[in-house]
Design an enzyme around this catalytic site. Structure first.
Site, PDB file in Angstrom:
ATOM      1  N   ASP A  48      20.367  21.767  13.031  1.00  0.00           N
ATOM      2  CA  ASP A  48      18.977  21.446  12.927  1.00  0.00           C
ATOM      3  C   ASP A  48      18.414  22.333  11.995  1.00  0.00           C
ATOM      4  OD1 ASP A  48      18.477  19.167  14.573  1.00  0.00           O
ATOM      5  OD2 ASP A  48      17.475  20.260  16.171  1.00  0.00           O
ATOM      6  N   GLN A  58      17.224  18.749  22.977  1.00  0.00           N
ATOM      7  CA  GLN A  58      16.508  17.737  22.296  1.00  0.00           C
ATOM      8  C   GLN A  58      15.490  16.961  23.405  1.00  0.00           C
ATOM      9  OE1 GLN A  58      17.673  16.613  19.184  1.00  0.00           O
ATOM     10  NE2 GLN A  58      17.907  18.846  19.478  1.00  0.00           N
ATOM     11  N   HIS A  67      26.285 -21.491 -16.591  1.00  0.00           N
ATOM     12  CA  HIS A  67      27.365 -20.356 -16.350  1.00  0.00           C
ATOM     13  C   HIS A  67      28.604 -20.568 -17.171  1.00  0.00           C
ATOM     14  CE1 HIS A  67      24.438 -19.146 -13.313  1.00  0.00           C
ATOM     15  NE2 HIS A  67      25.409 -17.857 -13.288  1.00  0.00           N
ATOM     16  N   GLU A 123      22.907  10.185  17.952  1.00  0.00           N
ATOM     17  CA  GLU A 123      22.414  10.770  16.573  1.00  0.00           C
ATOM     18  C   GLU A 123      23.148  12.271  16.593  1.00  0.00           C
ATOM     19  OE1 GLU A 123      18.233  12.815  15.330  1.00  0.00           O
ATOM     20  OE2 GLU A 123      18.158  12.418  17.427  1.00  0.00           O
ATOM     21  N   HIS A 124      23.132  13.049  17.652  1.00  0.00           N
ATOM     22  CA  HIS A 124      23.868  14.239  17.782  1.00  0.00           C
ATOM     23  C   HIS A 124      25.087  14.227  18.908  1.00  0.00           C
ATOM     24  CE1 HIS A 124      19.607  15.353  16.789  1.00  0.00           C
ATOM     25  NE2 HIS A 124      20.112  15.762  15.634  1.00  0.00           N
ATOM     26  N   HIS A 142      11.919  17.756  22.814  1.00  0.00           N
ATOM     27  CA  HIS A 142      11.417  16.910  21.448  1.00  0.00           C
ATOM     28  C   HIS A 142      10.455  16.066  21.621  1.00  0.00           C
ATOM     29  CE1 HIS A 142      12.983  18.140  17.546  1.00  0.00           C
ATOM     30  NE2 HIS A 142      14.091  18.240  17.998  1.00  0.00           N
TER      31      HIS A 142
END
Length: 427
Positions: free
Chosen positions: A353, A251, A412, A319-320, A254
């Site tokens: 992934d 990661q 109403h 995230e992971h 990235h």
């Protein structure tokens, strides 16, 4: 990597990337120009940002066939199998319409309807992400969306990456446009002469894509505002330090802003992972990016026990998340906040992934506290179904009218009372 031994998680406050005012103004100007000038603006921005003169915005069937022919057969086979796995997983997510009849003949329920159209953004330019095609588009197709559009910036040769077109062809996407950036998001949101607008935009992108999605939200739906990638690994002394280091680097490579975090109950193991990271960086092709990520955002959190480790994860809301412990299933119930959870020593993050089936478009920046991965439910909407019989209205009308009057909404109340037998109508 920085060691966290005192339970101080102030570093989490810094992980959100704040866009400068200049970038926000630039995105707003691009969107307004595309709204005003349509295809002309798309071509002008593609020339300005991508250095490419577009003859045609739309990708042809011939372009797709030629691109697929250039992709190596083993990669095509992997794309095909991955697509099957992703589809099989997401088919289990399909929400159902339902109705039920309760007392007095009241019928209640929900009607599930797929969105009419969806635009999937796939990053490109200098990279090739066929996995993003599969993860973004397959849930929409499974949901029953009739029109799934793909946009992606062209590469230096003036064409979208071969792998992206091959993946789109594999799953039946035929409406593809070779435009990217904020201008592509504007086109999907508002339309041009060539591109009809969509109801929802999904898929990851750079800062300008994220800002554009934020800008058009409300005129069109979006999936999320994704930030830099994150991985957290909970590992004990039974884990393999070299494997864990490789997972953290998977990661880190990235983005320079990616956040790799190790949470461990063993200082010795943490030091071993730290040494392995340095060793593996030596011959990693994207070592400059991964090294910057490790140095700026890499953390090793030393926890006293598994409960403290789980609480660290819940604060990070990554995230992971990998649970690489002796008994990951014992730790799993303690985890409240994580986008995707990988269990056991063989469940490396890249398995998710590319191949396993669950979606890799996952909440970032701590949004796993309240958000979920992209899925079929992201591409449907629910309509409530309500039918009251005469008996039901007579039984409940007075309560409804009283509630309405308490809120100061006489109209109403009267709308109900006019249907009630023997009710005193006030107007």
């Amino acid at each position: 990597m920085e060691w966290i031994k005192d339970g101080n998680f102030d570093f989490l406050k810094k992980r959100k990337v704040e866009a400068k005012e200049e970038a926000q103004k630039s995105v707003a100007a691009i969107i307004e120009t595309v709204k005003a000038n349509g295809d002309k603006a798309l071509k002008a921005y593609t020339k300005q940002f991508d250095r490419i003169d577009l003859e045609s915005i739309r990708v042809t069937e011939a372009d797709m066939s030629e691109a697929a022919a250039r992709v190596p057969e083993p990669v095509l086979a992997a794309i095909k199998q991955s697509a099957q796995n992703i589809r099989a997983f997401h088919e289990k997510q399909i929400p159902q319409s339902w109705t039920e009849t309760v007392e007095h003949g009241v019928v209640l329920g929900q009607k599930v309807t797929p969105l009419d159209s969806v635009g999937v953004y796939v990053p490109g330019g200098t990279a090739c992400y066929p996995s993003s095609v599969l993860m973004g588009a397959i849930p929409a197709l499974v949901a029953g969306v009739n029109r799934v559009v793909l946009v992606s910036p062209p590469q230096k040769n003036g064409l979208i990456a071969d792998g992206v077109l091959a993946a789109a062809r594999e799953i039946g996407i035929r409406e593809i446009y070779q435009v990217g950036g904020a201008q592509a998001i504007a086109a999907l949101a508002y339309g041009t002469e060539t591109i009809l607008p969509v109801d929802k935009i999904a898929g990851p992108g750079n800062l300008y894509v994220m800002l554009a999605k934020k800008h058009v939200f409300g005129d069109v739906a979006i999936d999320s505002l994704a930030g830099p990638s994150e991985i957290a690994v909970v590992a004990d002394e039974t884990a393999n330090a070299a494997w864990i280091a490789a997972d953290l680097l998977s990661q880190a490579e990235h983005d320079r802003l990616s956040m790799p975090v190790l949470v461990t109950t063993s200082q010795t193991f943490g030091e071993q992972v730290e040494q392995e990271i340095e060793k593996q960086l030596a011959d990693l092709p994207r070592a400059d990016i991964a090294s910057a990520s490790v140095q700026s955002a890499g953390k090793i959190v030393l926890a006293a026990n598994s409960n403290e480790a789980a609480e660290a994860i819940n604060q990070i809301a990554p995230e992971h998340l990998e649970l690489a412990t002796k008994d990951p299933y014992a730790l799993l119930p303690l985890i409240r906040h994580a986008g995707a959870i990988f269990l056991g020593k063989y469940s490396s993050e890249p398995v998710g992934d590319y191949f396993a089936g669950p979606n890799h478009i996952i909440p970032t920046n701590g949004s796993a506290r309240y958000a979920s991965p992209l899925g079929v439910e992201s591409f449907v909407k629910r309509s409530s179904i309500i039918e009251y019989s005469d008996a039901a209205l007579q039984a409940n009308g007075q309560a409804i009218a009283a509630f309405a009057r308490f809120e100061g909404l006489e109209g109403h109340a009267r709308a109900v009372e006019k249907r009630m037998k023997g009710a005193v109508i006030h107007g």
